[in-house]
Write a protein that holds these residues in place. Structure first.
Motif, PDB file in Angstrom:
ATOM      1  N   UNK A   3       0.833  -1.208   0.000  1.00 57.04           N
ATOM      2  CA  UNK A   3       0.000   0.000   0.000  1.00 57.04           C
ATOM      3  C   UNK A   3       0.865   1.256   0.000  1.00 57.04           C
ATOM      4  N   UNK A   4       2.001   1.194   0.669  1.00 57.29           N
ATOM      5  CA  UNK A   4       2.919   2.340   0.668  1.00 57.29           C
ATOM      6  C   UNK A   4       3.524   2.554  -0.711  1.00 57.29           C
ATOM      7  N   UNK A   5       3.818   1.464  -1.411  1.00 59.33           N
ATOM      8  CA  UNK A   5       4.324   1.570  -2.781  1.00 59.33           C
ATOM      9  C   UNK A   5       3.271   2.226  -3.670  1.00 59.33           C
ATOM     10  N   UNK A   6       2.041   1.758  -3.559  1.00 50.89           N
ATOM     11  CA  UNK A   6       0.944   2.310  -4.363  1.00 50.89           C
ATOM     12  C   UNK A   6       0.727   3.786  -4.050  1.00 50.89           C
ATOM     13  N   UNK A   7       0.909   4.168  -2.794  1.00 47.47           N
ATOM     14  CA  UNK A   7       0.672   5.556  -2.387  1.00 47.47           C
ATOM     15  C   UNK A   7       1.635   6.531  -3.051  1.00 47.47           C
ATOM     16  N   UNK A   8       2.759   6.046  -3.573  1.00 46.21           N
ATOM     17  CA  UNK A   8       3.704   6.928  -4.268  1.00 46.21           C
ATOM     18  C   UNK A   8       3.200   7.330  -5.647  1.00 46.21           C
ATOM     19  N   UNK A   9       2.174   6.638  -6.142  1.00 43.35           N
ATOM     20  CA  UNK A   9       1.667   6.909  -7.494  1.00 43.35           C
ATOM     21  C   UNK A   9       2.310   6.044  -8.555  1.00 43.35           C
ATOM     22  N   UNK A  10       3.224   5.158  -8.170  1.00 44.48           N
ATOM     23  CA  UNK A  10       3.892   4.288  -9.136  1.00 44.48           C
ATOM     24  C   UNK A  10       2.947   3.187  -9.603  1.00 44.48           C
ATOM     25  N   UNK A  11       3.091   2.792 -10.886  1.00 42.96           N
ATOM     26  CA  UNK A  11       2.384   1.618 -11.400  1.00 42.96           C
ATOM     27  C   UNK A  11       3.293   0.962 -12.434  1.00 42.96           C
ATOM     28  N   UNK A  12       2.747   0.117 -13.281  1.00 42.05           N
ATOM     29  CA  UNK A  12       3.570  -0.671 -14.197  1.00 42.05           C
ATOM     30  C   UNK A  12       4.411   0.197 -15.133  1.00 42.05           C
ATOM     31  N   UNK A  13       3.977   1.417 -15.403  1.00 45.49           N
ATOM     32  CA  UNK A  13       4.755   2.311 -16.280  1.00 45.49           C
ATOM     33  C   UNK A  13       6.012   2.842 -15.616  1.00 45.49           C
ATOM     34  N   UNK A  14       6.084   2.743 -14.291  1.00 44.51           N
ATOM     35  CA  UNK A  14       7.185   3.318 -13.531  1.00 44.51           C
ATOM     36  C   UNK A  14       8.244   2.253 -13.295  1.00 44.51           C
ATOM     37  N   UNK A  15       9.485   2.532 -13.673  1.00 44.51           N
ATOM     38  CA  UNK A  15      10.578   1.595 -13.439  1.00 44.51           C
ATOM     39  C   UNK A  15      11.308   1.987 -12.157  1.00 44.51           C
ATOM     40  N   UNK A  16      11.279   1.118 -11.168  1.00 40.11           N
ATOM     41  CA  UNK A  16      11.991   1.328  -9.913  1.00 40.11           C
ATOM     42  C   UNK A  16      13.171   0.368  -9.848  1.00 40.11           C
ATOM     43  N   UNK A  17      14.198   0.741  -9.077  1.00 40.86           N
ATOM     44  CA  UNK A  17      15.208  -0.255  -8.721  1.00 40.86           C
ATOM     45  C   UNK A  17      14.730  -0.972  -7.466  1.00 40.86           C
ATOM     46  N   UNK A  18      15.269  -2.145  -7.221  1.00 41.23           N
ATOM     47  CA  UNK A  18      14.761  -2.969  -6.130  1.00 41.23           C
ATOM     48  C   UNK A  18      15.022  -2.321  -4.778  1.00 41.23           C
ATOM     49  N   UNK A  19      16.114  -1.549  -4.650  1.00 42.21           N
ATOM     50  CA  UNK A  19      16.416  -0.903  -3.368  1.00 42.21           C
ATOM     51  C   UNK A  19      15.280   0.029  -2.949  1.00 42.21           C
ATOM     52  N   UNK A  20      14.716   0.756  -3.906  1.00 43.89           N
ATOM     53  CA  UNK A  20      13.623   1.663  -3.574  1.00 43.89           C
ATOM     54  C   UNK A  20      12.391   0.874  -3.142  1.00 43.89           C
ATOM     55  N   UNK A  21      12.088  -0.201  -3.855  1.00 46.32           N
ATOM     56  CA  UNK A  21      10.928  -1.021  -3.525  1.00 46.32           C
ATOM     57  C   UNK A  21      11.040  -1.542  -2.097  1.00 46.32           C
ATOM     58  N   UNK A  22      12.195  -2.077  -1.748  1.00 46.17           N
ATOM     59  CA  UNK A  22      12.387  -2.649  -0.423  1.00 46.17           C
ATOM     60  C   UNK A  22      12.361  -1.576   0.651  1.00 46.17           C
ATOM     61  N   UNK A  23      12.962  -0.436   0.367  1.00 48.48           N
ATOM     62  CA  UNK A  23      13.021   0.641   1.353  1.00 48.48           C
ATOM     63  C   UNK A  23      11.632   1.203   1.651  1.00 48.48           C
ATOM     64  N   UNK A  24      10.843   1.454   0.596  1.00 45.67           N
ATOM     65  CA  UNK A  24       9.492   1.975   0.806  1.00 45.67           C
ATOM     66  C   UNK A  24       8.675   0.984   1.634  1.00 45.67           C
ATOM     67  N   UNK A  25       8.805  -0.300   1.316  1.00 49.98           N
ATOM     68  CA  UNK A  25       8.056  -1.307   2.045  1.00 49.98           C
ATOM     69  C   UNK A  25       8.475  -1.410   3.499  1.00 49.98           C
ATOM     70  N   UNK A  26       9.776  -1.405   3.747  1.00 44.86           N
ATOM     71  CA  UNK A  26      10.255  -1.520   5.128  1.00 44.86           C
ATOM     72  C   UNK A  26       9.888  -0.299   5.964  1.00 44.86           C
TER      73      UNK A  26
END
Length: 440
Positions: free
Chosen positions: A359-382
């Motif tokens: 839910x925190x990832x979704x709250x950033x406004x990112x979706x399939x069009x947005x390319x993230x690196x894995x570090x950002x994904x893990x950090x936002x989630x943690x």
């Protein structure tokens, strides 16, 4: 800006007639998707009041656009391409409907500078057109815009005599284009199928994230199971090929639409983390459907108990980031998600979960069009869970083979599968966690 006028010609979308305008500045050769190139015909450019045939050099059409810009016209035999290629990412037909992303039918400069492209499509009744590409900001009729960089991997578009329904969820709209030929499901039943997936995802994530999504549903071929594919550049779109004979009751039990719409809902990740891109939908889909009452908790846990061993490392494994077998990609990614979910719930006494991380990832406004690196994904989630569960587990399972004792995990959760029976031990240490995961 690259500008295109596109007209669909013929009752079965026999061909597209395209006129393209390119501004001055380095354009002297045009190209298109390699598989589509044999179906492009009569490429010509304007020279005063005449049209000059564009010569071909090194599989490119040579045009004198670099000084003052140019106007180019051509036709593409779209139906012929669909019949011969029968490929979802290039062109595929179902009855009078052809699915083909803009990369299949828009020629473009050989080099792609930063900029925008805009196309207007005319499809006279009974033909229709719909695209995953976003409508133009000025709301011009049947006109769409995207970054030029989005064209190479542009999302699905559909031409033909299809039915069009709209599913809404909060402020989000999902356009459902239904090719009726060969489908046992009615258009109303298809729309209900898609809506059940949208609603399940919205309940899990707090809302359906993508503001506009195209879902194209057509009949599959032979005895193949229902299949789905998601493309995101320019705006998300999903192509679903429904199994022949699929009924409304069977569609209720089908996971494909939910899985693909979860892809739409989350940011894209680099190739090294394809296991997480696929693992998240593989894990969340049955949870979301179980919580929505579309899947029995017993079946959800049975599928995990029987499937997750395929995600364990085998001899020679180098961790999820470096071992891209089918089992490690889908089930290995799902295994990571289950273990992460359990750890977060344990560390927070069930106050937080993987739900909160996503839910925190979704709250950033990112979706399939947005390319993230894995570090950002893990950090936002943690950060959302107040733990380091995702980052710690990433080091254990992605950068090394790691070890997960599934038998011990099932005992702690209180899940027992014996033959056809699935039973739950409410005295198990993590019984409350098990119930929270499934929502029961």
């Amino acid at each position: 800006m690259w500008r295109y006028e596109v007209r669909a010609d013929g009752p079965r979308v026999r061909q597209l007639l395209v006129e393209a305008r390119f501004a001055a500045g380095g354009v002297d050769a045009l190209t298109i998707d390699d598989d589509a190139a044999p179906f492009v015909r009569e490429v010509a450019y304007a020279s005063g009041t005449e049209w000059m045939r564009a010569p071909v050099r090194d599989a490119r059409w040579v045009v004198p656009c670099h000084v003052s810009g140019c106007v180019v016209r051509y036709r593409i035999a779209l139906r012929e391409a669909a019949d011969q290629l029968d490929d979802a990412e290039t062109a595929i037909a179902s009855g009078d409907v052809v699915v083909a992303p803009p990369s299949t039918w828009l020629v473009h400069p050989d080099e792609t500078p930063p900029g925008r492209l805009r196309f207007h499509v005319v499809a006279q009744e009974p033909l229709r057109f719909a695209a995953g590409t976003r409508p133009s900001p000025d709301a011009a009729l049947d006109t769409y815009e995207a970054a030029t960089s989005a064209l190479a991997a542009s999302s699905f578009a559909v031409f033909g005599s299809f039915d069009l329904r709209t599913v809404t969820s909060g402020g989000a709209r999902v356009l459902v284009a239904i090719a009726p030929d060969g489908l046992r499901l009615s258009s109303t039943e298809v729309a209900a199928w898609v809506k059940s997936a949208v609603d399940a995802i919205a309940a899990y994530l707090g809302r359906f994230p993508a503001p506009r999504t195209l879902v194209v549903v057509q009949a599959g071929k032979g005895d193949a199971p229902t299949r789905g594919e998601t493309l995101g550049d320019g705006g998300p779109a999903v192509l679903v090929r429904a199994a022949p004979g699929l009924t409304a009751a069977a569609a209720r039990d089908d996971w494909v639409v939910t899985h693909e719409l979860l892809h739409v809902s989350l940011p894209s990740l680099p190739h090294e983390q394809v296991w997480l891109s696929e693992g998240l939908p593989s894990y969340v889909e049955p949870l979301a459907r179980a919580r929505a009452g579309l899947l029995a908790p017993e079946q959800m846990w049975r599928d995990l108990v029987e499937g997750l061993p395929q995600g364990l490392p085998e001899a020679g494994d180098e961790g999820l980031d470096h071992t891209h077998t089918w089992g490690r990609t889908y089930w290995g990614g799902a295994l990571f998600c289950l273990v992460a979910d359990v750890r977060i719930r344990e560390e927070t006494r069930n106050a937080r979960s993987l739900d909160d991380a996503l839910r925190a990832v979704v709250a950033t406004g990112a979706d399939v069009e947005t390319l993230w690196d894995v570090a950002r994904m893990l950090d936002v989630g943690d950060r959302a869970t107040g733990t380091r569960a995702l980052q710690d587990l990433y080091r254990e399972l992605a950068l090394a083979p790691g070890r997960v004792d599934l038998a011990a995990l099932w005992r702690r959760l209180g899940v027992r599968v014996e033959g056809d029976r699935v039973t739950f031990d409410d005295g198990a240490p993590l019984a409350a966690t098990r119930r929270a995961i499934a929502g029961h």
